[in-house]
Write a protein that holds these residues in place. Sequence first.
Motif, PDB file in Angstrom:
ATOM      1  N   HIS A 140       0.843  -1.193   0.000  1.00  0.00           N
ATOM      2  CA  HIS A 140       0.000   0.000   0.000  1.00  0.00           C
ATOM      3  C   HIS A 140       0.880   1.246   0.000  1.00  0.00           C
ATOM      4  CE1 HIS A 140      -3.081  -2.848   1.461  1.00  0.00           C
ATOM      5  NE2 HIS A 140      -3.965  -1.953   1.095  1.00  0.00           N
TER       6      HIS A 140
ATOM      7  N   ILE B 158      -4.007   8.769  -2.460  1.00  0.00           N
ATOM      8  CA  ILE B 158      -3.484   7.974  -3.577  1.00  0.00           C
ATOM      9  C   ILE B 158      -4.503   6.885  -3.915  1.00  0.00           C
ATOM     10  CG2 ILE B 158      -1.645   6.442  -4.355  1.00  0.00           C
ATOM     11  CD1 ILE B 158       0.276   7.942  -2.604  1.00  0.00           C
ATOM     12  N   PRO B 159      -5.115   6.926  -5.085  1.00  0.00           N
ATOM     13  CA  PRO B 159      -6.168   5.960  -5.418  1.00  0.00           C
ATOM     14  C   PRO B 159      -5.593   4.596  -5.803  1.00  0.00           C
ATOM     15  CG  PRO B 159      -5.817   7.460  -7.258  1.00  0.00           C
ATOM     16  CD  PRO B 159      -4.928   7.949  -6.138  1.00  0.00           C
ATOM     17  N   THR B 160      -5.898   3.588  -5.017  1.00  0.00           N
ATOM     18  CA  THR B 160      -5.450   2.224  -5.331  1.00  0.00           C
ATOM     19  C   THR B 160      -6.620   1.244  -5.308  1.00  0.00           C
ATOM     20  OG1 THR B 160      -4.903   1.814  -2.994  1.00  0.00           O
ATOM     21  CG2 THR B 160      -3.134   2.628  -4.411  1.00  0.00           C
TER      22      THR B 160
ATOM     23  N   LEU C  16      -6.954  -2.710  -6.721  1.00  0.00           N
ATOM     24  CA  LEU C  16      -5.642  -3.332  -6.911  1.00  0.00           C
ATOM     25  C   LEU C  16      -5.383  -4.471  -5.928  1.00  0.00           C
ATOM     26  CD1 LEU C  16      -3.401  -0.191  -7.538  1.00  0.00           C
ATOM     27  CD2 LEU C  16      -4.108  -1.914  -9.213  1.00  0.00           C
TER      28      LEU C  16
ATOM     29  N   LEU D 174       2.126   0.566  -9.101  1.00  0.00           N
ATOM     30  CA  LEU D 174       0.692   0.809  -9.018  1.00  0.00           C
ATOM     31  C   LEU D 174       0.192   0.746  -7.583  1.00  0.00           C
ATOM     32  CD1 LEU D 174      -0.542  -1.276 -12.084  1.00  0.00           C
ATOM     33  CD2 LEU D 174      -0.835   1.189 -11.793  1.00  0.00           C
ATOM     34  N   LYS D 175       0.559  -0.307  -6.879  1.00  0.00           N
ATOM     35  CA  LYS D 175       0.056  -0.491  -5.519  1.00  0.00           C
ATOM     36  C   LYS D 175       0.653   0.507  -4.542  1.00  0.00           C
ATOM     37  CE  LYS D 175      -1.197  -5.406  -5.566  1.00  0.00           C
ATOM     38  NZ  LYS D 175      -0.967  -6.730  -4.922  1.00  0.00           N
TER      39      LYS D 175
ATOM     40  N   ALA E 257       0.071   4.330  -7.039  1.00  0.00           N
ATOM     41  CA  ALA E 257      -0.836   4.539  -8.172  1.00  0.00           C
ATOM     42  C   ALA E 257      -0.089   5.111  -9.374  1.00  0.00           C
ATOM     43  CB  ALA E 257      -2.000   5.442  -7.777  1.00  0.00           C
TER      44      ALA E 257
ATOM     45  N   ARG F 295      -6.280   1.856 -15.683  1.00  0.00           N
ATOM     46  CA  ARG F 295      -5.785   3.167 -15.255  1.00  0.00           C
ATOM     47  C   ARG F 295      -5.261   4.005 -16.412  1.00  0.00           C
ATOM     48  NH1 ARG F 295      -6.484   0.064 -11.440  1.00  0.00           N
ATOM     49  NH2 ARG F 295      -6.863   0.787  -9.305  1.00  0.00           N
TER      50      ARG F 295
END
Length: 498
Positions: free
Chosen positions: A46, A55-57, A60, A167-168, A171, A197
């Motif tokens: 995370h 932060i949008p995750t 995921l 990504l994780k 993002a 994304r």
Amino acid sequence: MSETADLVVVGAGPAGLAAAATALTGGLRVTLVDSGAAVGGQYWRHPPDHARRTIPTAGLHHGLREYRALRRALSAAGARGRLDLRLAHHVWSVTRDGDGDGDGEDGGAGAGFAVHAVDRRRAPQETAVVVRAPRLLVATGAYDRQLPFPGWDLPGVLTVGGLQALLKGGAVVAGSRVALGGTGPFLLPVAAALAARGAEVAAVCEAADPRAWLRSPGPLLRNPAKWAEGARYGATLARHRVPVRPRTAIVAAEGADRVSRVRIASLAPDGSPRPGTERRVEVDTVGVGWGFAPQLDLLLPLGCDLTDSGDGNAVVAVDAGQRTTVPGLYAAGEVCGVGGARLSLAEGRLAAESVLADGGAAPVLGRKRLAAVRATVNGQRAFARAMGRAHPIPRAWSRWLTDDTVVCRCEEVTAGAVRAARADGEARDHRQVKQLTRAGMGWCQGRICGPAVHCLVAPRQAYTPTERLIATPVTLGALADLDQAGRTPEGTEGAAHE
């Protein structure tokens, strides 16, 4: 500084978290050590706690209910003083310790263990830490296994796991037009996440033939959650019009200052490129992954027996309770074979139950739940074996390499040099190649090139990494602190000069 506990768990991914939570429930004092800034490992990676809201995750992660329950259990144990959580602590050596209180019989811990780490929470300052316990559980996971190809050392060529970590963890979409290649189901979630994304995924090149699963349909049919998950990824890829190309590989990357295109080709059954099928695809980022290699650095010096996992790797041999062949030493998760988070969670719980039983404590799970956990382990291991058979490293992958293709990037050793060492009859494994060519003597100490060199010289044998007395870089100052305290692990006195 030196601390003591009933159990030290190294690794705070799914296996380590499940093991620590189970052992804490059983009344043990546990020290949980991990190099990351937060618990969860790579699977539950995370953003930092202070940045998660910005932060949008979403989408995921899987199994977040389990993750949150484990975190709550750890927090409660920490509040009661039962858990010592050591984040940003890098373990560089584990040794047998003569101060342990086990007797070595019936699974006892014998002399116990000394876990040597450096506290890097205030980097670049490092503080030496030693944690002692009669029992040790290692759950250090695995990392991306790579096979070299012409151009793989260009900027913009990453591992598939690296793309997912970006990504994780933040993002971050690494590129706008991406090609993925290699083998294994892991390609699908990464491709789906990138496409969702905004990245244009130009191709997903899967080297294996999907029909290979027909040779082992049982494990797949007995794990409907696996193929349901795959179907969801497939739907996402179809919605974003991402082409998935089976029996195809990325055989080269091209570009000047960074990658700008890849060459892909259809593969014959042995993995060699089919003549006339090669074509170029314009990209700005490449992600490649050929499965995973278990992180065995802490286990090898302790003398654990290893076994062939069936996917090209040697892994730690454990019994039905996750005990290694070294008394007092337990292992769980992908050091025992790559099989996914569900398997790792179950193995972590089994390992902790064995720790409790070997110490004379009452079980935690209960008979029915313990039987269910064992059934999960057996089912998930069967699936992992089937996955290894369905997604092998192509036998003739080395035909993609020209003699000037770099294999060891740290020491700039080429495929031609490795082939020459093998052809002369002087090199029969990656260790002898290292002696003759310096492949594996650089910054990464063979972690990246080791599996590839092994596949070039001994493709039919399971890969066993080189044993290292020091598992991660450590400053001379930290070693000096230990030496002044009389705690330098045996055999490391000259390691700083190697």
